[in-house]
Design a protein around this motif. Sequence first.
Motif, PDB file in Angstrom:
ATOM      1  N   GLY A  76     -20.400 -20.116  12.529  1.00 45.69           N
ATOM      2  CA  GLY A  76     -19.602 -18.895  12.437  1.00 45.69           C
ATOM      3  C   GLY A  76     -20.295 -17.726  13.120  1.00 45.69           C
ATOM      4  N   ALA A  77     -21.623 -17.639  12.913  1.00 46.32           N
ATOM      5  CA  ALA A  77     -22.362 -16.513  13.484  1.00 46.32           C
ATOM      6  C   ALA A  77     -22.347 -16.579  15.003  1.00 46.32           C
ATOM      7  N   ILE A  78     -22.486 -17.802  15.557  1.00 43.43           N
ATOM      8  CA  ILE A  78     -22.483 -17.926  17.014  1.00 43.43           C
ATOM      9  C   ILE A  78     -21.120 -17.519  17.568  1.00 43.43           C
ATOM     10  N   LEU A  79     -20.044 -17.915  16.876  1.00 46.35           N
ATOM     11  CA  LEU A  79     -18.701 -17.635  17.400  1.00 46.35           C
ATOM     12  C   LEU A  79     -18.279 -16.185  17.182  1.00 46.35           C
ATOM     13  N   PHE A  80     -18.477 -15.664  15.971  1.00 44.56           N
ATOM     14  CA  PHE A  80     -17.871 -14.369  15.647  1.00 44.56           C
ATOM     15  C   PHE A  80     -18.889 -13.257  15.440  1.00 44.56           C
ATOM     16  N   GLY A  81     -20.183 -13.563  15.468  1.00 46.88           N
ATOM     17  CA  GLY A  81     -21.183 -12.536  15.198  1.00 46.88           C
ATOM     18  C   GLY A  81     -21.385 -12.369  13.702  1.00 46.88           C
ATOM     19  N   PRO A  82     -22.513 -11.783  13.307  1.00 40.60           N
ATOM     20  CA  PRO A  82     -22.864 -11.760  11.878  1.00 40.60           C
ATOM     21  C   PRO A  82     -21.950 -10.900  10.999  1.00 40.60           C
ATOM     22  N   TRP A  83     -21.401  -9.798  11.523  1.00 34.86           N
ATOM     23  CA  TRP A  83     -20.621  -8.905  10.659  1.00 34.86           C
ATOM     24  C   TRP A  83     -19.374  -9.587  10.145  1.00 34.86           C
ATOM     25  N   ILE A  84     -18.598 -10.140  11.077  1.00 32.44           N
ATOM     26  CA  ILE A  84     -17.335 -10.753  10.666  1.00 32.44           C
ATOM     27  C   ILE A  84     -17.609 -12.025   9.879  1.00 32.44           C
ATOM     28  N   THR A  85     -18.689 -12.744  10.231  1.00 34.55           N
ATOM     29  CA  THR A  85     -19.038 -13.937   9.462  1.00 34.55           C
ATOM     30  C   THR A  85     -19.286 -13.582   7.997  1.00 34.55           C
ATOM     31  N   SER A  86     -19.822 -12.390   7.741  1.00 35.98           N
ATOM     32  CA  SER A  86     -20.085 -12.028   6.337  1.00 35.98           C
ATOM     33  C   SER A  86     -18.769 -11.919   5.559  1.00 35.98           C
ATOM     34  N   VAL A  87     -17.711 -11.415   6.201  1.00 42.77           N
ATOM     35  CA  VAL A  87     -16.414 -11.335   5.508  1.00 42.77           C
ATOM     36  C   VAL A  87     -15.884 -12.741   5.244  1.00 42.77           C
ATOM     37  N   LEU A  88     -15.949 -13.600   6.271  1.00 40.90           N
ATOM     38  CA  LEU A  88     -15.508 -14.985   6.078  1.00 40.90           C
ATOM     39  C   LEU A  88     -16.304 -15.640   4.960  1.00 40.90           C
ATOM     40  N   ALA A  89     -17.605 -15.370   4.931  1.00 44.04           N
ATOM     41  CA  ALA A  89     -18.464 -16.014   3.938  1.00 44.04           C
ATOM     42  C   ALA A  89     -18.069 -15.612   2.520  1.00 44.04           C
ATOM     43  N   VAL A  90     -17.744 -14.337   2.311  1.00 42.07           N
ATOM     44  CA  VAL A  90     -17.360 -13.919   0.957  1.00 42.07           C
ATOM     45  C   VAL A  90     -16.138 -14.704   0.506  1.00 42.07           C
ATOM     46  N   ILE A  91     -15.127 -14.780   1.381  1.00 44.66           N
ATOM     47  CA  ILE A  91     -13.898 -15.477   0.993  1.00 44.66           C
ATOM     48  C   ILE A  91     -14.187 -16.952   0.722  1.00 44.66           C
TER      49      ILE A  91
END
Lengths: 230, 260
Positions: A76-91
């Motif tokens: 996820g981090a490689i594709l979308f970068g760490p910020w947006i990955t954090s939102v995905l991770a919470v969900i």
Amino acid sequence: MHIMEGFLPHPWWEIWFGLSLPVVAYGVYRMNKMIKDSRETLPLLAVAGAFVFVLSSLKLPSVTGSCSHPTGTGMGAILFGPWITSVLAVIVLVYQAVFLAHGGLTTLGANTFSMGIAGPTVGYLVYKAATKARLHLYLSVFLAATLADWATYLVTSIQLALAFPSATGTITSFEAFAAVFAITQIPLAIVEGVVTALMFKYIVALRSDVLLRMNVVTQSTIKRLKEAMS
Amino acid sequence: MHDILDDYAHSNALRETSPHLKLLLGIGCILISVSSTTPVAPLFVALTLSLAILVLAKIPGRIYSRLLLVPLSFALISAVVVAFMHGAGQPLYSMQLFGTTFSLREDGAELAILLISRTFGGMCSLFFIALTTPMIEIFATLKSLHIPESVIELSMMIYRYIFVFLDQASRIHCAQVMRLGDARARSSLTSFAMLSSVLFLRSWEQGERLIVAMDSRCYDGKLGLMEEENRAAPRQIIAVALYLIATATISVLSRDISLM
């Protein structure tokens, strides 16, 4: 490496919530901006989130014989970068807690910090550094995914050690947690790194345009990889 | 392959009860468990909510008992570390490992028991929410709590696709096992990589098709959510309030009890 519900005592679970919240809030802000720019981002983010959930619910073929699950956050981090990955991770973490009984609600903050923030940030930085150093794409992906997992596991150990310092201090407690989890986490991270690198190989072969579109690789890298394959 | 708790959330006997009330009960119990200082209140929560799950919601006991095993492994490993690292007092048990002596002391043992019971109390409360409240109703509640629209939107779409992809993953997995894809460590690794990449590509294509499908239905960034009003009856509210007050009281009264 999920911390189970009820395991972190007051005040630690509140502290980790406090630390994760601003990052996730900024992630939401970034995501809203991205959605405004191009409307097709939201469905793609959604399928990526579902993919991460499904990947993490599958059992990895494990060397040590323990039951172990990949985290998918490096990807996820490689594709979308760490910020947006954090939102995905919470969900994804909420779904894992509610559907699979991995993790919990009070420990959501701590788990988000280790798996959704620390891991992806390390993975992203490693990937950027490795591409800059002109390492082979698959090697960079392997390094990013493996180091992201190790970062997650170290942060989890730190979280547990801070909450439960031993008689001789936090450091010894950290060493104990890190040593116990190392048995499963160190080989697991390597396996996940290999799997993620192999995944990139298949994606380059079949749908390299996806990677180009997300600005993960450049046209020349793809060309070189495809030539090497044929 | 998968134990998705959501299946039971749609068919349990508490399905028609107000979701706000069920969430209040679950989250209230989680907070009481995590903040109590002795194992008494968490164990009380675990016991009563398990009864509620089995008797009121009529979840089969076989499935529920298997669910309870999930948190055990993490809780036990971590609790053992805590037990050996922590505390002062009389050593109860000592052992030699790698040339160092590890001893289990009174404080450590007590803390480990407290942690395991807190985890159990918390997990039972979480299971209560998961087994009785369908996700869609949780979304509606989140919406009324003013969680950002885009996050709820994203969660709903993720929720929708989880089931599609789980289905695909288990089909691919079956196909691989039938062709001896898991015969050796090496081939099972390749199989797993193939499964995840095919899954990724398929999900990406699904996402692209989803854009077209939603665009052609005039998607404007908001999915409508039908919210059925299941209002809580006064006596249900009173029962939940009494239960939460009683549990909190138990937690406060038992705060000085020591096991050893």
